[in-house]
Design a protein around this motif. Sequence first.
Motif, short mmCIF file in Angstrom:
data_model
loop_
_atom_site.label_atom_id
_atom_site.label_comp_id
_atom_site.label_asym_id
_atom_site.label_seq_id
_atom_site.Cartn_x
_atom_site.Cartn_y
_atom_site.Cartn_z
N PRO A 158 0.75 -1.15 0.04
CA PRO A 158 0.07 0.10 -0.21
C PRO A 158 0.79 1.17 -0.10
N ALA A 159 0.21 2.29 -0.68
CA ALA A 159 0.84 3.50 -0.59
C ALA A 159 0.37 4.52 0.71
N VAL A 160 1.44 5.10 1.31
CA VAL A 160 1.32 5.81 2.43
C VAL A 160 1.61 7.30 2.16
N VAL A 161 0.54 8.20 2.48
CA VAL A 161 0.71 9.68 2.62
C VAL A 161 0.54 10.24 3.64
N ARG A 162 1.67 11.27 4.06
CA ARG A 162 1.64 11.78 5.12
C ARG A 162 1.03 13.59 5.22
N PHE A 163 -0.01 13.33 5.86
CA PHE A 163 -0.80 14.96 5.90
C PHE A 163 -0.27 15.69 7.25
N THR A 164 0.23 16.98 6.82
CA THR A 164 0.60 17.66 7.88
C THR A 164 -0.20 19.18 7.95
N ILE A 165 -0.77 19.46 9.06
CA ILE A 165 -1.12 20.71 9.34
C ILE A 165 -0.18 21.21 10.47
N ARG A 166 0.60 22.22 10.11
CA ARG A 166 1.85 22.74 10.74
C ARG A 166 1.28 23.21 12.35
N ASP A 167 2.04 22.84 13.09
CA ASP A 167 1.68 23.04 14.57
C ASP A 167 0.36 22.52 15.00
N VAL A 168 -0.30 21.62 14.26
CA VAL A 168 -1.65 21.22 14.63
C VAL A 168 -1.69 19.72 14.81
N VAL A 170 -0.18 15.85 12.56
CA VAL A 170 0.51 14.86 11.39
C VAL A 170 -0.48 13.28 11.48
N CYS A 171 -0.73 13.10 10.30
CA CYS A 171 -1.62 12.05 10.30
C CYS A 171 -1.06 11.08 8.90
N TYR A 172 -1.30 9.75 8.95
CA TYR A 172 -0.90 9.09 7.88
C TYR A 172 -1.90 8.21 7.22
N VAL A 173 -2.22 8.36 5.81
CA VAL A 173 -3.22 7.62 5.19
C VAL A 173 -2.84 6.42 4.37
N THR A 174 -3.11 5.46 4.53
CA THR A 174 -2.65 4.16 4.07
C THR A 174 -3.71 3.73 2.92
N MET A 175 -3.12 3.55 1.63
CA MET A 175 -4.14 3.47 0.47
C MET A 175 -3.46 1.95 -0.32
N ALA A 176 -4.37 1.21 -0.71
CA ALA A 176 -4.12 -0.07 -1.44
C ALA A 176 -4.69 0.28 -3.02
N TYR A 177 -3.90 -0.54 -3.59
CA TYR A 177 -4.55 -0.74 -5.17
C TYR A 177 -4.09 -1.88 -5.84
N ALA A 178 -4.66 -2.47 -6.89
CA ALA A 178 -4.58 -3.60 -7.60
C ALA A 178 -3.81 -3.05 -9.02
#
Length: 280
Positions: A158-168, A170-178
């Motif tokens: 799966p692909a992992v994307v880091r989402f960041t709001i500065r000073d607020v 940080v979260c990670y979103v995991t996505m899979a694909y075929a």
Amino acid sequence: MAVERLSSMISSLSDIQSRLQQLRNAPPSLLKSSMPFSSPSIRHDFQQLKELADTIRSDSVQEALRTATNSERADKSDLNRNGRRETRKRRRPPSPDSPQPFIPYDTRSSSLFPVTSDEPPALRAHELAGYIREFNPTHSCKLHIWTRIPGSTQLGNPAVVRFTIRDVLVCYVTMAYAPSDPVLVIETEKKSPHSQSDFLVYQSLSQQIAKMLQSHPRVSFQSLMNLMCTYEGIFIDRCTSCERVLSAEGHVPPVVRIWLDAGKDSKGRWEPRHASCPQT
């Protein structure tokens, strides 16, 4: 004779009470006065105090005091000189609470995610990098592709994307694909590449996002990012239900987001809510 004797006792005690009331101001006036203690007025006050003390120690007054004490002990009717006033206070009904303002019910339709006909199509694996390049310059929130091997340019599965709001946050979103169908599907069961936060607010936020994704497992990555951007003011936004920043239970900011459709001529918006507040 008994009535005359009782009347005489009452008269003596009433006279004592009256003289006591008159002499109540004598001690303060003596202390505040700048006159010497040998002055006639001060000597007169001391003489009145001495005469009152002698009167109280007299046999007739002492007998009247004993009779009054015995009568009070024998009488169980709870007589009180301020009885009417105290009874009136006890029987006074409690003041009603202040009327609360009426909050009209919101008749607009709500949903977890926007339901529009112009929603962009689901993002595909080879389109992810281009979407991030367009997203970052136009948003204060930032996206980055996370890889286990630093410097790697190959998109994992799966692909992992880091989402960041500065000073607020940080979260990670995991996505899979075929390989046969490269549409990115957001996963909620896979473990993220980071440990769970120790802060209750971020734990509550993760649980809320997971619930929304479980209810809408095919939601697009673009819609999820639009939702995540609304958390930029998570620590200052007020709940639209109770109008408080922190909830009464748990003292957590509004981590719930509800999409409200505004109508045909205007766009809808995300509204912050506490998880414990009723959904009107």
